[in-house]
Design a protein around this motif. Structure first.
Motif, PDB file in Angstrom:
ATOM      1  N   GLY A  90      17.283 -24.678  35.101  1.00 53.65           N
ATOM      2  CA  GLY A  90      18.480 -24.442  34.520  1.00 53.65           C
ATOM      3  C   GLY A  90      19.315 -23.040  34.357  1.00 53.65           C
ATOM      4  O   GLY A  90      20.220 -22.625  34.398  1.00 53.65           O
ATOM      5  N   ARG A  91      18.635 -22.042  35.145  1.00 60.22           N
ATOM      6  CA  ARG A  91      18.599 -20.117  35.247  1.00 60.22           C
ATOM      7  C   ARG A  91      18.071 -20.286  36.699  1.00 60.22           C
ATOM      8  O   ARG A  91      16.595 -20.554  36.606  1.00 60.22           O
ATOM      9  N   GLY A  92      18.239 -20.331  37.710  1.00 61.75           N
ATOM     10  CA  GLY A  92      18.024 -19.660  38.816  1.00 61.75           C
ATOM     11  C   GLY A  92      17.181 -18.976  38.632  1.00 61.75           C
ATOM     12  O   GLY A  92      17.604 -17.413  37.947  1.00 61.75           O
ATOM     13  N   GLY A  93      16.200 -18.359  39.773  1.00 54.49           N
ATOM     14  CA  GLY A  93      14.956 -17.594  39.180  1.00 54.49           C
ATOM     15  C   GLY A  93      15.186 -16.590  40.763  1.00 54.49           C
ATOM     16  O   GLY A  93      16.300 -17.208  41.430  1.00 54.49           O
ATOM     17  N   LEU A  94      15.655 -14.942  41.055  1.00 50.04           N
ATOM     18  CA  LEU A  94      15.708 -14.707  41.875  1.00 50.04           C
ATOM     19  C   LEU A  94      14.904 -13.239  41.934  1.00 50.04           C
ATOM     20  O   LEU A  94      13.876 -13.251  41.148  1.00 50.04           O
ATOM     21  N   ALA A  95      14.242 -13.170  43.411  1.00 47.26           N
ATOM     22  CA  ALA A  95      13.139 -12.127  43.792  1.00 47.26           C
ATOM     23  C   ALA A  95      13.544 -11.166  45.100  1.00 47.26           C
ATOM     24  O   ALA A  95      13.985 -11.563  45.613  1.00 47.26           O
ATOM     25  N   VAL A  96      13.367 -10.316  44.389  1.00 48.34           N
ATOM     26  CA  VAL A  96      14.354  -8.825  46.116  1.00 48.34           C
ATOM     27  C   VAL A  96      12.481  -7.845  45.852  1.00 48.34           C
ATOM     28  O   VAL A  96      11.196  -7.965  45.084  1.00 48.34           O
ATOM     29  N   ARG A  97      12.728  -7.515  47.035  1.00 47.86           N
ATOM     30  CA  ARG A  97      12.128  -5.914  47.582  1.00 47.86           C
ATOM     31  C   ARG A  97      12.618  -5.457  47.714  1.00 47.86           C
ATOM     32  O   ARG A  97      13.538  -5.397  47.670  1.00 47.86           O
ATOM     33  N   VAL A  98      11.840  -3.817  47.083  1.00 45.12           N
ATOM     34  CA  VAL A  98      12.348  -2.420  47.001  1.00 45.12           C
ATOM     35  C   VAL A  98      10.486  -1.501  47.594  1.00 45.12           C
ATOM     36  O   VAL A  98       9.640  -1.640  47.926  1.00 45.12           O
ATOM     37  N   GLU A  99      11.203  -0.559  48.014  1.00 40.37           N
ATOM     38  CA  GLU A  99      10.759   0.531  48.836  1.00 40.37           C
ATOM     39  C   GLU A  99      10.100   1.850  47.775  1.00 40.37           C
ATOM     40  O   GLU A  99      11.407   2.738  48.033  1.00 40.37           O
ATOM     41  N   PRO A 100       9.813   1.939  46.944  1.00 41.06           N
ATOM     42  CA  PRO A 100       9.882   2.924  46.251  1.00 41.06           C
ATOM     43  C   PRO A 100       9.268   3.790  46.975  1.00 41.06           C
ATOM     44  O   PRO A 100      10.031   5.474  47.125  1.00 41.06           O
ATOM     45  N   THR A 101       8.441   4.058  47.743  1.00 39.69           N
ATOM     46  CA  THR A 101       8.363   4.969  48.661  1.00 39.69           C
ATOM     47  C   THR A 101       8.237   4.567  50.170  1.00 39.69           C
ATOM     48  O   THR A 101       8.393   3.580  49.816  1.00 39.69           O
ATOM     49  N   PRO A 102       9.342   5.120  51.131  1.00 34.06           N
ATOM     50  CA  PRO A 102       9.236   4.452  52.324  1.00 34.06           C
ATOM     51  C   PRO A 102       7.132   3.813  52.927  1.00 34.06           C
ATOM     52  O   PRO A 102       6.765   4.281  52.596  1.00 34.06           O
ATOM     53  N   GLY A 103       8.000   2.664  53.256  1.00 38.11           N
ATOM     54  CA  GLY A 103       6.953   1.604  53.951  1.00 38.11           C
ATOM     55  C   GLY A 103       6.196   1.256  52.914  1.00 38.11           C
ATOM     56  O   GLY A 103       4.735   0.532  52.669  1.00 38.11           O
ATOM     57  N   SER A 133       6.270  -1.190  49.580  1.00 40.03           N
ATOM     58  CA  SER A 133       7.000  -2.413  48.410  1.00 40.03           C
ATOM     59  C   SER A 133       6.425  -3.202  47.325  1.00 40.03           C
ATOM     60  O   SER A 133       5.409  -2.593  47.393  1.00 40.03           O
ATOM     61  N   LEU A 134       7.032  -3.021  46.872  1.00 37.09           N
ATOM     62  CA  LEU A 134       7.286  -3.687  45.347  1.00 37.09           C
ATOM     63  C   LEU A 134       8.036  -4.508  45.788  1.00 37.09           C
ATOM     64  O   LEU A 134       9.307  -4.784  45.374  1.00 37.09           O
ATOM     65  N   SER A 179      15.993  -6.263  22.548  1.00 34.27           N
ATOM     66  CA  SER A 179      15.021  -4.434  23.099  1.00 34.27           C
ATOM     67  C   SER A 179      14.980  -5.053  24.331  1.00 34.27           C
ATOM     68  O   SER A 179      14.319  -5.805  25.274  1.00 34.27           O
ATOM     69  N   PRO A 180      14.948  -3.804  24.970  1.00 34.93           N
ATOM     70  CA  PRO A 180      15.181  -4.052  27.124  1.00 34.93           C
ATOM     71  C   PRO A 180      13.389  -3.781  26.523  1.00 34.93           C
ATOM     72  O   PRO A 180      12.248  -2.993  25.590  1.00 34.93           O
ATOM     73  N   VAL A 181      12.072  -4.093  27.820  1.00 37.71           N
ATOM     74  CA  VAL A 181      11.320  -3.734  28.162  1.00 37.71           C
ATOM     75  C   VAL A 181      10.720  -3.240  28.853  1.00 37.71           C
ATOM     76  O   VAL A 181      11.244  -3.824  30.245  1.00 37.71           O
ATOM     77  N   PHE A 182      10.259  -2.462  29.431  1.00 36.93           N
ATOM     78  CA  PHE A 182      10.057  -0.973  30.371  1.00 36.93           C
ATOM     79  C   PHE A 182       8.878  -0.382  30.417  1.00 36.93           C
ATOM     80  O   PHE A 182       8.570  -0.392  29.199  1.00 36.93           O
ATOM     81  N   ALA A 183       8.595  -0.667  31.645  1.00 38.54           N
ATOM     82  CA  ALA A 183       6.688  -0.281  32.051  1.00 38.54           C
ATOM     83  C   ALA A 183       7.049   0.949  32.955  1.00 38.54           C
ATOM     84  O   ALA A 183       7.816   1.242  33.911  1.00 38.54           O
ATOM     85  N   LYS A 184       5.919   2.059  32.870  1.00 38.31           N
ATOM     86  CA  LYS A 184       5.649   2.491  33.590  1.00 38.31           C
ATOM     87  C   LYS A 184       5.233   2.853  34.404  1.00 38.31           C
ATOM     88  O   LYS A 184       3.505   2.447  34.345  1.00 38.31           O
ATOM     89  N   PHE A 185       4.824   3.533  36.018  1.00 37.43           N
ATOM     90  CA  PHE A 185       4.365   3.099  37.276  1.00 37.43           C
ATOM     91  C   PHE A 185       3.982   4.193  38.108  1.00 37.43           C
ATOM     92  O   PHE A 185       5.341   4.981  38.204  1.00 37.43           O
ATOM     93  N   ASP A 186       2.702   5.347  38.618  1.00 38.73           N
ATOM     94  CA  ASP A 186       3.097   5.951  39.536  1.00 38.73           C
ATOM     95  C   ASP A 186       2.807   5.375  40.665  1.00 38.73           C
ATOM     96  O   ASP A 186       1.475   4.898  41.686  1.00 38.73           O
ATOM     97  N   LEU A 187       3.732   5.192  41.807  1.00 39.77           N
ATOM     98  CA  LEU A 187       4.258   4.174  42.746  1.00 39.77           C
ATOM     99  C   LEU A 187       4.731   5.188  43.945  1.00 39.77           C
ATOM    100  O   LEU A 187       4.616   4.743  45.408  1.00 39.77           O
TER     101      LEU A 187
END
Length: 326
Positions: free
Chosen positions: A132-145, A147-148, A318-326
């Motif tokens: 009913g509502r499409g999904g979406l995916a992206v790739r980011v690079e928190p540090t060069p090279g 991928s997340l 409410s927002p849900v947010f998580a912290k990672f060591d990337l």
């Protein structure tokens, strides 16, 4: 490097209709410009306080509305928005401090999954073979090279829409049928997002950083939510969590138990506390995960089962947010 990834259903983030336009309850639109401006300011204040690096959002009415929001945030932001809204015009998207790479849309049910009934026989659009509502995916690079991959979704709501766009009925047989239709669709949408997750995992989530997040419209132990977890096995806090096995390559681990340890939820709906907004992570991210939260604000309290029910908050989640060591 600490990176904050979050999800937030920003609830009907839609510009008001042009002056002189007749009201249309079937479409998402702010009541008036002042109401809209106040909402933008309130959403921006919460996001600024959290400080996410990437935020998956749900219920965005247009690119212009998303642009209005990021214009109120400090710093430079990148955005992506699904091309597949629901009939009300709301859709999922991302805002990110990192450039958004390899943007991927998804809406069609995967091969092998037949269309599902979503309305009574004879109603146009039923059965359907797409989200009913499409999904979406992206790739980011928190540090060069490095991928997340992150995917966002907004699965079918438990809010029922009966014939003639009504949200209530005195016909118990009709209600029961439409409860089933909603479940059919939510399950099929979960399967569709799981297929997208499989693509992002590339066969081994032990070496690929993948997150699937969004408004799943159901709890962490619900059957529809568990479809996204992958092979049968453990989730955080269960007996087998610390025992590696072959299924770890495909599993997605829900951070919900870590939220529940803090007595955290994402809203109060008709008196019941709910955690229906989720962050699922691949096995590779377990060692990089630091903490997760739904914030310190009092939970939105939704008291009526219809869109835009009164609650006195910038959003009914409410927002849900998580912290990672990337």
């Amino acid at each position: 490097m600490s990176v904050i990834i979050g999800t937030w259903n920003v609830e009907n983030l839609c510009r008001p209709l042009p002056a002189g336009s007749p009201p249309d309850p079937s479409k998402c639109a702010a009541k008036d410009q002042a109401t809209y401006d106040a909402k933008i300011e309130a959403l921006a204040a919460v996001i600024t306080e959290i400080g996410p690096d990437l935020l998956g959002v749900q219920e965005v009415g247009s690119q212009e509305a998303l642009d209005d929001l990021v214009a109120k945030l400090p710093g430079t932001w990148h955005t992506a928005l699904s091309d597949h809204p629901d009939p009300r015009g709301i859709r999922v998207g991302f805002i990110s401090r990192f450039p958004l790479l390899d943007v991927k849309q998804t809406k069609d049910f995967p091969t092998g999954l037949h269309p599902v009934q979503v309305e009574d026989d004879g109603v146009p659009g039923s059965p359907t073979g797409e989200m009913g509502r499409g999904g979406l995916a992206v790739r980011v690079e928190p540090t060069p090279g490095r991928s997340l991959h992150v995917a966002v979704c907004h699965l079918k709501s438990k809010l029922l829409t009966f014939p003639n766009k009504k949200h209530f009925t005195d016909d118990e047989r009709l209600r029961a049928r439409y409860e089933a239709y909603a479940l059919f669709r939510r399950a099929a949408e979960a399967v569709t997002m799981r297929a997208l997750a499989d693509d992002l995992l590339q066969g081994d989530g032990r070496t690929h950083d993948v997150i699937v997040l969004g408004d799943f419209n159901d709890g962490w132990q619900a059957a529809t939510t568990q479809i996204l977890y992958g092979p049968p096995g453990s989730q955080m806090g269960t007996g087998g969590f610390t025992d590696p096995d072959g299924g770890d390559a495909e599993r997605l681990w829900n951070l919900a138990p870590k939220i529940l340890e803090q007595d955290g939820f994402s809203r109060v709906f008709e008196g019941q506390r709910e955690l229906i907004d989720h962050i699922l992570i691949s096995h590779a991210l377990l060692a990089k995960f630091q903490e997760v939260s739904t914030g310190t604000e009092q939970l939105p309290n939704v008291v009526e089962a219809h869109p835009a029910a009164p609650h006195g908050k910038p959003s009914d989640h409410s927002p849900v947010f998580a912290k990672f060591d990337l």
